[in-house]
Design a protein around this motif. Structure first.
Motif, PDB file in Angstrom:
ATOM      1  N   SER A 225      39.992  38.448 -25.003  1.00  0.00           N
ATOM      2  CA  SER A 225      41.214  38.841 -25.690  1.00  0.00           C
ATOM      3  C   SER A 225      42.213  39.434 -24.706  1.00  0.00           C
ATOM      4  CB  SER A 225      40.923  39.898 -26.760  1.00  0.00           C
ATOM      5  OG  SER A 225      40.028  39.395 -27.686  1.00  0.00           O
ATOM      6  N   LEU A 226      41.692  40.180 -23.753  1.00  0.00           N
ATOM      7  CA  LEU A 226      42.568  40.790 -22.750  1.00  0.00           C
ATOM      8  C   LEU A 226      43.242  39.706 -21.916  1.00  0.00           C
ATOM      9  CD1 LEU A 226      43.611  43.256 -21.167  1.00  0.00           C
ATOM     10  CD2 LEU A 226      41.608  43.057 -19.729  1.00  0.00           C
ATOM     11  N   ILE A 227      42.432  38.715 -21.495  1.00  0.00           N
ATOM     12  CA  ILE A 227      43.004  37.637 -20.684  1.00  0.00           C
ATOM     13  C   ILE A 227      44.102  36.932 -21.469  1.00  0.00           C
ATOM     14  CG2 ILE A 227      42.489  35.488 -19.500  1.00  0.00           C
ATOM     15  CD1 ILE A 227      39.614  36.474 -19.213  1.00  0.00           C
ATOM     16  N   SER A 228      43.806  36.661 -22.747  1.00  0.00           N
ATOM     17  CA  SER A 228      44.794  35.922 -23.529  1.00  0.00           C
ATOM     18  C   SER A 228      46.054  36.763 -23.710  1.00  0.00           C
ATOM     19  CB  SER A 228      44.213  35.511 -24.879  1.00  0.00           C
ATOM     20  OG  SER A 228      44.027  36.647 -25.695  1.00  0.00           O
ATOM     21  N   PHE A 229      45.892  38.072 -23.850  1.00  0.00           N
ATOM     22  CA  PHE A 229      47.059  38.938 -24.022  1.00  0.00           C
ATOM     23  C   PHE A 229      47.976  38.796 -22.823  1.00  0.00           C
ATOM     24  CE2 PHE A 229      48.631  43.522 -24.778  1.00  0.00           C
ATOM     25  CZ  PHE A 229      49.611  43.059 -25.645  1.00  0.00           C
ATOM     26  N   TYR A 230      47.380  38.651 -21.640  1.00  0.00           N
ATOM     27  CA  TYR A 230      48.201  38.523 -20.439  1.00  0.00           C
ATOM     28  C   TYR A 230      49.110  37.304 -20.525  1.00  0.00           C
ATOM     29  CZ  TYR A 230      49.605  37.236 -15.778  1.00  0.00           C
ATOM     30  OH  TYR A 230      50.360  36.844 -14.709  1.00  0.00           O
ATOM     31  N   TYR A 231      48.530  36.136 -20.814  1.00  0.00           N
ATOM     32  CA  TYR A 231      49.420  34.963 -20.754  1.00  0.00           C
ATOM     33  C   TYR A 231      50.381  34.889 -21.938  1.00  0.00           C
ATOM     34  CZ  TYR A 231      45.635  32.450 -23.315  1.00  0.00           C
ATOM     35  OH  TYR A 231      44.669  32.067 -24.202  1.00  0.00           O
ATOM     36  N   TYR A 232      50.012  35.533 -23.029  1.00  0.00           N
ATOM     37  CA  TYR A 232      51.007  35.610 -24.107  1.00  0.00           C
ATOM     38  C   TYR A 232      52.176  36.500 -23.693  1.00  0.00           C
ATOM     39  CZ  TYR A 232      47.346  33.634 -27.082  1.00  0.00           C
ATOM     40  OH  TYR A 232      46.387  32.837 -27.615  1.00  0.00           O
ATOM     41  N   LEU A 233      51.847  37.597 -23.004  1.00  0.00           N
ATOM     42  CA  LEU A 233      52.910  38.514 -22.568  1.00  0.00           C
ATOM     43  C   LEU A 233      53.867  37.826 -21.597  1.00  0.00           C
ATOM     44  CD1 LEU A 233      51.284  42.002 -21.990  1.00  0.00           C
ATOM     45  CD2 LEU A 233      52.964  41.346 -23.682  1.00  0.00           C
ATOM     46  N   VAL A 234      53.342  36.907 -20.794  1.00  0.00           N
ATOM     47  CA  VAL A 234      54.219  36.211 -19.859  1.00  0.00           C
ATOM     48  C   VAL A 234      55.305  35.453 -20.646  1.00  0.00           C
ATOM     49  CG1 VAL A 234      54.335  34.383 -18.143  1.00  0.00           C
ATOM     50  CG2 VAL A 234      52.499  36.069 -18.042  1.00  0.00           C
ATOM     51  N   ILE A 235      54.894  34.833 -21.746  1.00  0.00           N
ATOM     52  CA  ILE A 235      55.889  34.122 -22.566  1.00  0.00           C
ATOM     53  C   ILE A 235      56.886  35.110 -23.162  1.00  0.00           C
ATOM     54  CG2 ILE A 235      56.193  32.629 -24.558  1.00  0.00           C
ATOM     55  CD1 ILE A 235      53.351  31.652 -24.080  1.00  0.00           C
ATOM     56  N   VAL A 236      56.358  36.241 -23.651  1.00  0.00           N
ATOM     57  CA  VAL A 236      57.241  37.259 -24.222  1.00  0.00           C
ATOM     58  C   VAL A 236      58.249  37.708 -23.168  1.00  0.00           C
ATOM     59  CG1 VAL A 236      57.318  39.592 -25.170  1.00  0.00           C
ATOM     60  CG2 VAL A 236      55.521  38.018 -25.873  1.00  0.00           C
ATOM     61  N   ARG A 237      57.764  37.822 -21.940  1.00  0.00           N
ATOM     62  CA  ARG A 237      58.666  38.216 -20.858  1.00  0.00           C
ATOM     63  C   ARG A 237      59.814  37.221 -20.707  1.00  0.00           C
ATOM     64  NH1 ARG A 237      57.578  39.007 -14.417  1.00  0.00           N
ATOM     65  NH2 ARG A 237      59.707  38.468 -13.873  1.00  0.00           N
ATOM     66  N   TRP A 238      59.493  35.935 -20.725  1.00  0.00           N
ATOM     67  CA  TRP A 238      60.567  34.944 -20.603  1.00  0.00           C
ATOM     68  C   TRP A 238      61.552  35.080 -21.744  1.00  0.00           C
ATOM     69  CZ3 TRP A 238      61.975  32.286 -16.524  1.00  0.00           C
ATOM     70  CH2 TRP A 238      61.033  32.055 -15.519  1.00  0.00           C
ATOM     71  N   MET A 239      61.052  35.297 -22.928  1.00  0.00           N
ATOM     72  CA  MET A 239      61.958  35.315 -24.079  1.00  0.00           C
ATOM     73  C   MET A 239      62.824  36.567 -24.112  1.00  0.00           C
ATOM     74  SD  MET A 239      59.810  33.645 -27.202  1.00  0.00           S
ATOM     75  CE  MET A 239      58.620  34.938 -27.307  1.00  0.00           C
ATOM     76  N   TYR A 240      62.259  37.706 -23.702  1.00  0.00           N
ATOM     77  CA  TYR A 240      62.969  38.966 -23.899  1.00  0.00           C
ATOM     78  C   TYR A 240      63.607  39.524 -22.639  1.00  0.00           C
ATOM     79  CZ  TYR A 240      61.718  39.560 -28.723  1.00  0.00           C
ATOM     80  OH  TYR A 240      61.638  39.398 -30.081  1.00  0.00           O
ATOM     81  N   ILE A 241      62.992  39.318 -21.491  1.00  0.00           N
ATOM     82  CA  ILE A 241      63.475  40.015 -20.302  1.00  0.00           C
ATOM     83  C   ILE A 241      64.358  39.127 -19.437  1.00  0.00           C
ATOM     84  CG2 ILE A 241      62.770  41.314 -18.262  1.00  0.00           C
ATOM     85  CD1 ILE A 241      60.278  42.122 -19.766  1.00  0.00           C
ATOM     86  N   GLU A 242      63.978  37.862 -19.259  1.00  0.00           N
ATOM     87  CA  GLU A 242      64.767  36.989 -18.405  1.00  0.00           C
ATOM     88  C   GLU A 242      66.103  36.665 -19.078  1.00  0.00           C
ATOM     89  OE1 GLU A 242      63.705  36.251 -15.391  1.00  0.00           O
ATOM     90  OE2 GLU A 242      61.761  37.218 -15.714  1.00  0.00           O
ATOM     91  N   ALA A 243      67.093  36.400 -18.229  1.00  0.00           N
ATOM     92  CA  ALA A 243      68.406  36.030 -18.768  1.00  0.00           C
ATOM     93  C   ALA A 243      68.393  34.553 -19.146  1.00  0.00           C
ATOM     94  CB  ALA A 243      69.477  36.292 -17.719  1.00  0.00           C
ATOM     95  N   PRO A 244      69.078  34.202 -20.209  1.00  0.00           N
ATOM     96  CA  PRO A 244      69.086  32.794 -20.628  1.00  0.00           C
ATOM     97  C   PRO A 244      69.881  31.925 -19.652  1.00  0.00           C
ATOM     98  CG  PRO A 244      70.532  34.097 -22.021  1.00  0.00           C
ATOM     99  CD  PRO A 244      69.848  35.061 -21.107  1.00  0.00           C
TER     100      PRO A 244
END
Lengths: 496, 489
Positions: free
Chosen positions: B424-443
């Motif tokens: 579950s921890l491993i999966s949380f990591y790669y899900y967070l990477v997607i969240v990072r693209w959606m929320y932190i990176e500029a479009p």
């Protein structure tokens, strides 16, 4: 009343989500109002707790998932009452300090409210499923809170991006919660009672369901799991990076309150349910905690970034909490709980002050910041109070708490008691150097036009200062509430 | 006999609806694909209501006990009908924009629903096999439906070849098993195997289990039989990817649960460790490989392989520890179905997000940069979905995982649970990477994304579903508990 305190920030988060994002003033007023009600509720809960009666009070219970022995059961003892009060104060101060936060403030406060929901829940629930639920909830919003609104540190050779800090914090804390999860399942299975209810499991303990070897295996799992969030060395490294990268209000809440969300279940779950494990592992835990104190202090001495100094100082002071818990001595445990409160207020004040300075100077490098007191008198004075609390000056809250911890340690592990006091001496080194350089040196031209903290910032910080002084001068109202519950806890563990 | 046949009316009605859609398509030609979806979805909704009312509390066995009408099948009928409705609604815009021949598309989905309903109801090996083949054939065609895309063609071809291979393995396993026990009904198999208890291990029986597990392992994409999944998830039209990830997996597990919870239970000692190991490598490999994925659909493929690992752990937990049990572990059975349900809602939400965002050629994760600013709702739903998949509180995934893991721990699989929790921890990591693209990176392309009313409605319903299961799961758990009583407890 307990249910209300959890429901309030949770419901407020969704009301907030429905407000139009452009109305930023309305959003701020709304959040501060919610925080004020939260503070009032926290005070009411603290006052409603009857320390003479003792035990778990203000109970509420709702059906949730009976087939797994899970009910939404709330109740507090003196220890949780004090921490709830802490949460109310810090959240209110944090909400005020975030007044000027601009971009995407609606999402920010939405996540902040969820965080606060998680904290109230952890302190108030008497069911281990929900304890875990709220504990994890306090992790979920952190990634975005730091990643979106945080700031990166760049010192040329030392670069820590906010994305790095956010990811590190979240992964460490989730890793800790995994150990907790495994241990909770083991408790559930071993008890044979088919329940996650804390009191049900306590009954199972009294009936001898948890053998000595079982307790010795699973106690470290729980302590390390929760200890990660409490900043236990060597699992503390997320804390400086994460807290430095986080925006001010989040650092205040996370270092001030969330780290206690880690320390509190060590007491409430690990020590309560696995007393023989606690006695077996106490020497190791207190050893690690001593390293915490010393390592944190030494690391704080060598930092250039003002916020890193504060963050490492926080790690060092959480060491006292863990030390006090590990003494298994009434004085020590009392001191640990009081230190949770004192450290929470003090660290929140520290981070608020760093936020004020950083917002104006846009630097946190202590080799560059100089003589700020001349322009920022109140900020400097408050920083001095926080600093003196941190090094344990009598008359401030830190003294009472640390004194109790030292006393407890001397009664149980005298040598470590000396080392702990050495830690306090090291604290003096970095605090006084910091005060002398950053606040009381000559004022260079570059900082000649810095404005002082605004009125509402002063008000929020003054509230924290008043709390520190009040507890330092007259700790009795807190201690009598804590003491009764600590006695019950230690009696339940079978230690004197 | 006539009364018995009426018990099958939901299946008949869905099949009939499929023909109606085909017929209307003939009349309408290609002008109004939306109408076909409307007919299919309202038809399914009607059948759902009819099924709930008509079959409520009815029990029976058809055709000499080869086809069960019990609470378990009833639950899954409702499950597949609801999933079918959602999938059809998710497909409407995609089909209009990217696909031709809408009539066949919708009718194939309807036929596959019939197959899945039959699969959950079959209580005999050959009926199950035929249902599984009917399902697979529908999915082969649907997976390669984007006729002009090479990826889709490749996906379809791979799927057919490997699927056929898996079916052969399964059939071989079934024939070996028949050679040992001489019967095909699950209850008879169970009775026969009970007689074998205490005798020395029969190699043919072990081989049968291995082949059956391998065959079904292919269908649910368990490691090491998972190779097809990422390519097909990537190449298939996105609504079909969602359908594969959710419905066909649920159907296969509905069968696995009956097979291992009823038929094979008496000799649990001989397969429990095998299934547990399969679960362990499936969840670990799926989650580890997911970290490196750049294509969102491929990532979801690997993440769903990880989820299959958790579910297989539940299958292993069906057997009570250390004894040759009479009935399967009820909590484990609830845990599997509960997690399937929570996983279904969550995955549908994430896939709806992918469908709403990306045209087929833009599925790379970096293209999601700044989505939170372009469409806050879409980003929020995808984030909630990903957090739910990772098992974070408030969301369905937290409770369902907790239930499943608790059940497995209760049956003495704490080591496997610890591994699952680590995963579950491993999966949380790669899900967070997607969240990072959606929320932190500029479009890269700041213009706001406009969602259609239908998309918003589907997203909202799924979001409510995730939160409802996460915050108050008791009603669903009670329904599942009643349903799984038919096979366990």
């Amino acid at each position: 009343m307990l249910g209300l305190s959890i429901l309030l920030p949770f419901a407020a988060a969704f009301v907030l989500a429905a407000l139009p994002a452009q109305r930023s003033h309305l959003i701020r007023v709304f959040v501060v109002a919610v925080a004020a009600i939260g503070l009032a509720l926290s005070i009411a809960i603290f006052l409603a707790y009857d320390h003479e009666l003792g035990g778990y009070q203000l109970r509420e219970e709702y059906r949730w998932l009976p087939s797994l022995g899970i009910s939404f059961k709330l109740g507090i003892d003196g220890i949780s009452a004090v921490l709830i009060l802490l949460n109310g104060i810090v959240f209110f101060a944090g909400a005020i300090v975030s007044w000027r936060l601009q971009p995407r403030s609606k999402e920010f406060f939405f996540l902040l409210l969820l965080l606060v929901t998680g904290v109230y829940g952890t302190f108030e629930t008497l069911n281990l499923f929900f304890l875990f639920f709220f504990y994890e909830l306090a992790v979920v919003p952190m990634y975005l809170l730091i990643g979106v609104w945080g700031s990166s540190s760049d010192f040329g050779t030392f670069i820590r991006t906010k994305e790095y800090g956010a990811m590190k914090l979240v992964l460490y804390l989730t890793a800790g919660s995994l150990l907790v999860w495994v241990a909770l399942l083991a408790l559930y299975v071993q008890s044979g009672a088919g329940t996650f209810d804390l009191e049900g499991l306590q009954q199972a303990l009294r009936d001898g369901a948890f053998s000595t070897s079982f307790q010795r295996i699973f106690f470290p799992l729980l302590v390390v799991g929760f200890g990660v969030l409490a900043g236990l060395w060597p699992f503390h490294t997320w804390s400086p990076d994460g807290h430095v990268a986080a925006p001010t209000a989040v650092s205040m809440l996370h270092a001030g309150v969330l780290m206690k969300v880690g320390a509190y279940p060590i007491l409430r779950v690990a020590m309560t349910l696995l007393p023989e494990g606690a006695q077996f592992w106490a020497p190791v835990l207190i050893g690690l905690a001593t390293v915490n104190v010393l390592y944190g202090a030494i690391a704080a001495i060598s930092q250039r970034d003002l916020k890193y100094v504060v963050a490492y100082s926080s790690v060092s002071h959480m060491g006292y909490v863990l030390m006090g818990l590990a003494t298994l001595d009434p004085l020590g445990v009392n001191g640990a709980v009081l230190q949770m409160f004192s450290h929470g207020i003090m660290t929140a004040l520290f981070f608020a002050l760093v936020g004020v300075i950083y917002e104006r100077a846009h630097v946190r490098d202590i080799t560059v910041l100089e003589g700020l007191s001349k322009r920022m008198g109140v900020t400097g004075a408050f920083f001095a109070v926080a600093g003196l609390t941190s090094l344990g000056l009598p008359g401030l809250s830190g003294f009472v708490a640390e004194f109790l911890v030292f006393a407890g340690t001397f009664r149980t592990y005298p040598i470590l008691g000396f080392l702990a006091i050495l830690g306090a001496a090291l604290t003096t080194v970095y605090i006084l150097r910091l005060l002398a350089k950053v606040f009381f040196g000559p004022l260079p031209e570059r900082w000649a036009h810095l404005p002082d903290a605004t009125g509402y910032e002063k008000a929020a910080m003054a509230m924290l200062v008043v709390t520190i002084v009040a507890v330092g001068v007259w700790p009795f109202p807190l201690i009598r509430v804590i003491d009764g519950s600590v006695k019950v806890l230690l009696a339940g563990m079978g230690v004197q | 006999m006539r009364g018995d046949l009426l018990l099958l009316s939901p299946e008949f009605l869905v099949a009939g609806l499929a023909f109606v859609v085909l017929g209307v398509d003939l009349v309408l030609r290609r002008e109004r694909p939306g109408w076909l979806a409307a007919i299919a979805a309202t038809g399914l909704a009607g059948i759902l209501v009819f099924t709930l009312v008509y079959l409520w509390g009815k029990e029976g066995a058809l055709y000499n006990g080869t086809y069960a009408v019990d609470a378990y099948a009833f639950f899954f009928k409702a499950f597949f009908l609801i999933t079918g409705i959602v999938i059809i609604l998710m497909s409407v815009e995609y089909v209009t924009k990217h696909l031709t021949r809408a009539g066949e598309f919708y009718s194939l989905i309807l036929f596959s629903i019939v197959a899945m309903m039959a699969l959950a109801a079959s209580s005999e090996l050959l009926t199950a096999y035929i249902s599984l083949e009917l399902l697979s054939f529908c999915l082969y065609i649907l997976a390669s439906y984007t006729g002009d895309s090479r990826k889709s063609d490749e996906a379809g071809t791979k799927y057919i070849l490997l699927g056929a291979f898996a079916s052969a393995l399964l059939l071989y396993g079934i024939s070996l098993l028949y050679g040992v026990v001489g019967v095909t009904r699950f209850e008879d198999i169970s009775a026969q195997l009970q007689l074998l208890q205490g005798t020395s291990t029969n190699p043919a029986l072990i081989a049968a289990f291995v082949f059956i597990l391998a065959g079904l392992g292919f269908k649910v994409a368990a490691v090491p039989f998972h190779m097809w999944a990422p390519d097909i998830y990537e190449g298939a039209p996105t609504p079909i990817t969602a359908y594969l990830a959710v419905a066909s997996k649920a159907a296969a597990f509905a069968l696995l649960l009956r097979l291992f919870g009823v038929a094979f239970l008496p000799v649990a000692g001989q397969w429990q460790l095998l299934v547990a190991l399969l679960a362990a490598i499936t969840m670990t490999l799926g989650n580890l490989v997911a970290i490196g994925q750049r294509n969102f659909k491929r990532l979801l493929a690997y993440s769903s392989i990880g989820q299959v690992g958790y579910l297989l752990m539940g299958i292993a937990a069906l057997a009570h520890q250390g004894s040759n049990p009479v009935s399967a572990s009820h909590p484990a059975a609830i845990g599997i179905v509960f997690h399937l349900a929570g996983y279904a809602v969550t995955n549908l939400a994430v896939f709806m997000g992918v469908i709403a965002f990306s045209p087929p050629e833009q599925e790379d994760i970096p293209s999601y940069a700044g989505l939170a600013r372009r469409s806050p709702m879409l980003a929020a739903v995808i984030t909630v979905g990903l957090f739910s998949l990772a098992g974070m509180p408030f969301f369905a995934g937290f409770v369902t995982k907790f239930y499943l893991f608790t059940a497995a721990a209760q049956e003495g699989l704490l080591w496997l649970v610890a591994l699952a929790i680590l995963n579950s921890l491993i999966s949380f990591y790669y899900y967070l990477v997607i969240v990072r693209w959606m929320y932190i990176e500029a479009p890269t392309d700041p213009k706001p994304l406009r969602l259609s009313g239908l998309t918003i409605a589907v997203l909202a319903v799924l979001l409510v579903g995730i939160l409802a299961i996460g915050l108050y799961p008791a009603p669903l758990v009670e329904a599942i508990s009643a349903a799984t009583k038919a096979i366990a407890g």
